[in-house]
Design a protein around this motif. Structure first.
Motif, PDB file in Angstrom:
ATOM      1  N   PHE A   1     -15.904  21.527 103.869  1.00 50.03           N
ATOM      2  CA  PHE A   1     -16.118  20.369 102.999  1.00 50.03           C
ATOM      3  C   PHE A   1     -17.272  20.597 102.026  1.00 50.03           C
ATOM      4  N   SER A   2     -18.217  21.413 102.433  1.00 49.00           N
ATOM      5  CA  SER A   2     -19.295  21.784 101.509  1.00 49.00           C
ATOM      6  C   SER A   2     -19.216  23.263 101.128  1.00 49.00           C
ATOM      7  N   LEU A   3     -18.658  24.089 102.016  1.00 45.82           N
ATOM      8  CA  LEU A   3     -18.595  25.533 101.768  1.00 45.82           C
ATOM      9  C   LEU A   3     -17.602  25.897 100.664  1.00 45.82           C
ATOM     10  N   TYR A   4     -16.417  25.274 100.657  1.00 45.12           N
ATOM     11  CA  TYR A   4     -15.414  25.622  99.643  1.00 45.12           C
ATOM     12  C   TYR A   4     -15.874  25.284  98.224  1.00 45.12           C
ATOM     13  N   PRO A   5     -16.425  24.083  97.972  1.00 47.63           N
ATOM     14  CA  PRO A   5     -16.927  23.840  96.616  1.00 47.63           C
ATOM     15  C   PRO A   5     -18.126  24.723  96.273  1.00 47.63           C
ATOM     16  N   PHE A   6     -18.868  25.164  97.284  1.00 46.25           N
ATOM     17  CA  PHE A   6     -19.970  26.105  97.079  1.00 46.25           C
ATOM     18  C   PHE A   6     -19.402  27.435  96.576  1.00 46.25           C
ATOM     19  N   ILE A   7     -18.309  27.881  97.172  1.00 48.20           N
ATOM     20  CA  ILE A   7     -17.640  29.115  96.731  1.00 48.20           C
ATOM     21  C   ILE A   7     -17.164  28.966  95.285  1.00 48.20           C
ATOM     22  N   ALA A   8     -16.553  27.819  94.973  1.00 46.90           N
ATOM     23  CA  ALA A   8     -16.057  27.579  93.618  1.00 46.90           C
ATOM     24  C   ALA A   8     -17.211  27.546  92.618  1.00 46.90           C
ATOM     25  N   LYS A   9     -18.313  26.951  93.017  1.00 46.64           N
ATOM     26  CA  LYS A   9     -19.470  26.867  92.134  1.00 46.64           C
ATOM     27  C   LYS A   9     -19.985  28.266  91.795  1.00 46.64           C
TER      28      LYS A   9
ATOM     29  N   GLY B   1     -16.265  30.257  90.474  1.00 47.19           N
ATOM     30  CA  GLY B   1     -15.259  29.590  89.649  1.00 47.19           C
ATOM     31  C   GLY B   1     -14.103  29.076  90.479  1.00 47.19           C
ATOM     32  N   ARG B   2     -13.407  28.075  89.964  1.00 45.33           N
ATOM     33  CA  ARG B   2     -12.317  27.454  90.730  1.00 45.33           C
ATOM     34  C   ARG B   2     -11.151  28.412  90.990  1.00 45.33           C
ATOM     35  N   ASP B   3     -11.047  29.484  90.169  1.00 46.94           N
ATOM     36  CA  ASP B   3      -9.960  30.450  90.369  1.00 46.94           C
ATOM     37  C   ASP B   3     -10.057  31.144  91.728  1.00 46.94           C
ATOM     38  N   VAL B   4     -11.274  31.243  92.254  1.00 47.34           N
ATOM     39  CA  VAL B   4     -11.444  31.883  93.563  1.00 47.34           C
ATOM     40  C   VAL B   4     -10.731  31.054  94.638  1.00 47.34           C
ATOM     41  N   LEU B   5     -10.916  29.739  94.579  1.00 47.68           N
ATOM     42  CA  LEU B   5     -10.237  28.878  95.551  1.00 47.68           C
ATOM     43  C   LEU B   5      -8.731  28.888  95.327  1.00 47.68           C
ATOM     44  N   ASP B   6      -8.304  28.920  94.076  1.00 44.34           N
ATOM     45  CA  ASP B   6      -6.862  28.964  93.791  1.00 44.34           C
ATOM     46  C   ASP B   6      -6.223  30.209  94.390  1.00 44.34           C
ATOM     47  N   SER B   7      -6.906  31.343  94.283  1.00 43.42           N
ATOM     48  CA  SER B   7      -6.348  32.598  94.819  1.00 43.42           C
ATOM     49  C   SER B   7      -6.284  32.540  96.345  1.00 43.42           C
ATOM     50  N   ILE B   8      -7.258  31.856  96.950  1.00 39.20           N
ATOM     51  CA  ILE B   8      -7.232  31.682  98.409  1.00 39.20           C
ATOM     52  C   ILE B   8      -6.061  30.790  98.799  1.00 39.20           C
ATOM     53  N   ASP B   9      -5.888  29.679  98.067  1.00 37.01           N
ATOM     54  CA  ASP B   9      -4.760  28.786  98.333  1.00 37.01           C
ATOM     55  C   ASP B   9      -3.428  29.505  98.161  1.00 37.01           C
ATOM     56  N   ASN B  10      -3.352  30.390  97.185  1.00 38.56           N
ATOM     57  CA  ASN B  10      -2.106  31.106  96.879  1.00 38.56           C
ATOM     58  C   ASN B  10      -1.836  32.263  97.827  1.00 38.56           C
ATOM     59  N   LEU B  11      -2.739  32.470  98.786  1.00 38.40           N
ATOM     60  CA  LEU B  11      -2.601  33.552  99.770  1.00 38.40           C
ATOM     61  C   LEU B  11      -2.525  34.923  99.107  1.00 38.40           C
ATOM     62  N   GLU B  12      -3.282  35.086  98.026  1.00 44.10           N
ATOM     63  CA  GLU B  12      -3.263  36.363  97.319  1.00 44.10           C
ATOM     64  C   GLU B  12      -3.985  37.447  98.128  1.00 44.10           C
ATOM     65  N   PRO B  13      -3.517  38.692  98.037  1.00 44.85           N
ATOM     66  CA  PRO B  13      -4.156  39.796  98.761  1.00 44.85           C
ATOM     67  C   PRO B  13      -5.627  39.932  98.356  1.00 44.85           C
ATOM     68  N   ASN B  14      -6.489  40.093  99.340  1.00 43.94           N
ATOM     69  CA  ASN B  14      -7.926  40.302  99.115  1.00 43.94           C
ATOM     70  C   ASN B  14      -8.662  39.109  98.495  1.00 43.94           C
ATOM     71  N   ALA B  15      -8.035  37.936  98.505  1.00 41.79           N
ATOM     72  CA  ALA B  15      -8.690  36.754  97.926  1.00 41.79           C
ATOM     73  C   ALA B  15      -9.995  36.437  98.643  1.00 41.79           C
ATOM     74  N   TRP B  16     -10.020  36.622  99.958  1.00 44.14           N
ATOM     75  CA  TRP B  16     -11.228  36.321 100.733  1.00 44.14           C
ATOM     76  C   TRP B  16     -12.330  37.362 100.525  1.00 44.14           C
ATOM     77  N   LYS B  17     -11.987  38.485  99.918  1.00 47.39           N
ATOM     78  CA  LYS B  17     -12.978  39.532  99.686  1.00 47.39           C
ATOM     79  C   LYS B  17     -13.706  39.367  98.356  1.00 47.39           C
ATOM     80  N   ASN B  18     -13.458  38.269  97.666  1.00 45.74           N
ATOM     81  CA  ASN B  18     -14.140  37.996  96.407  1.00 45.74           C
ATOM     82  C   ASN B  18     -15.653  37.917  96.642  1.00 45.74           C
ATOM     83  N   PRO B  19     -16.463  38.457  95.746  1.00 49.05           N
ATOM     84  CA  PRO B  19     -17.924  38.419  95.907  1.00 49.05           C
ATOM     85  C   PRO B  19     -18.490  37.009  96.102  1.00 49.05           C
ATOM     86  N   ALA B  20     -17.839  36.007  95.519  1.00 46.42           N
ATOM     87  CA  ALA B  20     -18.318  34.632  95.669  1.00 46.42           C
ATOM     88  C   ALA B  20     -18.188  34.164  97.114  1.00 46.42           C
TER      89      ALA B  20
END
Length: 467
Positions: free
Chosen positions: A226-234, A237-256
């Motif tokens: 609830f606080s960590l996900y918007p922290f990641i987006a901040k 960028g919001r594209d990081v969360l979108d890639s996680i939602d989309n189950l894209e390969p290596n989305a969780w390995k984003n530097p953010a």
């Protein structure tokens, strides 16, 4: 609150397997009431004398707000007086499954609670009415605006699956973030920290006074996002969360993600987490927070109502958006997660679907919205509706941060697209382990990616993507 517990997975029921027995799709027009005459006052062509059948989940929000809206419906259509059937239950699935199977569902359903019917099943079996006519109709208070144009950001999208028709209207609106007591921060001569460096300084100051910086529901660590996900987006960028939602390969390995995980892990490493937190329930952690044993807790705006029995009168509850990590953050301070809650549906086989949609249009009017806000201490999905009202501290703060966020509102979909992945695997299996010190950030990220990849490869799980 049963509604909230169910929504967060504290109570689980095998909804999928039961509802899979529902009759598939089908729309018997011979069972429907005749449409009324379309006009400026009746844009949905409601039959002005037809009965209306409504079923409301009787949970944390109660049912009076719905009854009051039904009374407004009867005023608008006097010939329906005495013909509005209202039922309330905590067993939505048990009560309604036979009616869906038999082709005689209600005209409007508040599909919430421990026995919430599974939306994926309802949509895939063509059992819901497309609410686009409602969204495109003139709003109750301003005919120059459509209902769609009066809703808060993200509400319409939440009711869609793969960008297709809108099947669900979320009536309540939840603001997520880092919740705190202005009173307890003032005792430390501190304000809400807008940077992570300041967050650590405040936590260190509290630690010296014998107060923990943070607590959270350790038994249900999927509150952490609830606080960590918007922290990641901040940070990224919001594209990081979108890639996680989309189950894209290596989305969780984003530097953010790495930066956010390491920042939260630092809370554990520096001893800023309340002792015993991994063993606390949501109620226990909220109570410890209310008692001043910890400064901050990740939560949603329902917490003010849910924790009111243990909240001191001078607590001055408030919510803050995630602190800034550093100047390289992609989104500004104030970025937060906010989204719709309390889902309403109009069944495909309803006898009076126009009436069901019209009741929703009335509920989204200013009068019914203000009534809802006052009764249950929650925002509604109507963008506004609180003018002239005296709001309790937490709700007032939630509205303020929402206004401050402007367009910088994110709405991660993982928790409603992939419930098991979000709550049990990422929440309990990775984040809970990391914050308890049993897993490093690198190990937690690897685990999250493994869980996401497995879900992506599972043909039994229907996939959704941001469009």
């Amino acid at each position: 609150m049963i509604k909230r517990s169910a929504a967060l997975g504290l109570i689980t029921v095998p909804a999928m397997s039961v509802l899979s027995a529902c009759a598939s799709g089908g729309d018997d027009d011979t069972k429907k009431v005749d449409k009324g005459e379309k006009s400026a006052k009746n844009p949905l062509a409601v039959n002005a004398s037809a009965p209306l059948d409504v079923v409301i989940f009787d949970g944390g929000f109660g049912q009076k707000y719905a009854k009051d809206a039904e009374a407004e419906y009867a005023k608008a259509y006097p010939k329906t007086k005495g013909k509005i059937k209202h039922a309330a239950t905590q067993k939505i699935q048990t009560v309604l499954q036979p009616r869906f199977n038999g082709g005689t569902p209600p005209d409007l359903v508040d599909n919430s609670g421990a026995e919430q019917m599974d939306f994926g099943t309802l949509v895939s079996k063509n059992q819901l009415t497309d609410l686009t006519p409602l969204l495109d109709s003139p709003s109750l208070d301003d005919p120059n605006k459509t209902v769609r144009e009066t809703l808060r950001p993200g509400v319409v999208e939440m009711g869609q699956f793969d960008g297709k028709p809108v099947w669900i209207l979320y009536y309540a609106y939840t603001v997520y973030g880092v919740w705190y007591s202005k009173t307890n921060l003032a005792k430390l001569d501190a304000e809400y920290p807008e940077t992570w460096d300041d967050m650590l300084k405040v936590c260190e100051k509290a630690k010296k006074k014998g107060v923990a910086g943070w607590t959270y529901p350790g038994k249900f660590p999927y509150y952490l996002p609830f606080s960590l996900y918007p922290f990641i987006a901040k940070i990224g960028g919001r594209d990081v969360l979108d890639s996680i939602d989309n189950l894209e390969p290596n989305a969780w390995k984003n530097p953010a993600v790495k930066a956010a995980f390491e920042a939260y892990y630092e809370l554990y490493k520096k001893g800023y987490i309340l002792k015993g937190t991994p063993g606390l329930s949501h109620i226990e952690s909220q109570t410890a927070w209310n008692e001043g044993n910890a400064l901050f807790i990740p939560n949603g705006s329902w917490v003010e109502n849910e924790a009111k029995k243990t909240t001191p009168k001078d607590f001055q509850m408030a919510v803050g958006a995630p602190s800034s990590l550093d100047k390289s953050d992609k989104m500004p301070f104030g970025t937060l997660w906010a989204s719709g809650g309390e889902p309403f549906i109009v069944p495909k086989a309803a006898k009076n679907p126009q009436g069901g949609m019209e009741l929703l249009r009335i509920m989204l009017g200013e009068k019914s919205t203000k009534n809802f806000v006052q009764q249950v201490s929650s925002l509604s999905s109507l963008n506004g509706g609180t003018e002239g009202l005296t709001l309790p501290p937490g709700l007032s703060s939630a509205q303020h941060v929402l206004e401050q966020a402007g367009k910088n509102v994110v709405n991660p979909r993982l928790q409603d697209w992939y419930v098991t992945l979000q709550k049990q695997q990422i929440g309990v299996g990775a984040l809970g382990e990391m914050m308890a010190g049993r897993m490093t950030p690198a190990e937690a990220i690897k685990k999250c990616q493994k869980f996401a990849d497995a879900t992506a490869k599972d043909d039994a799980v229907k996939k959704y993507k941001h469009v």
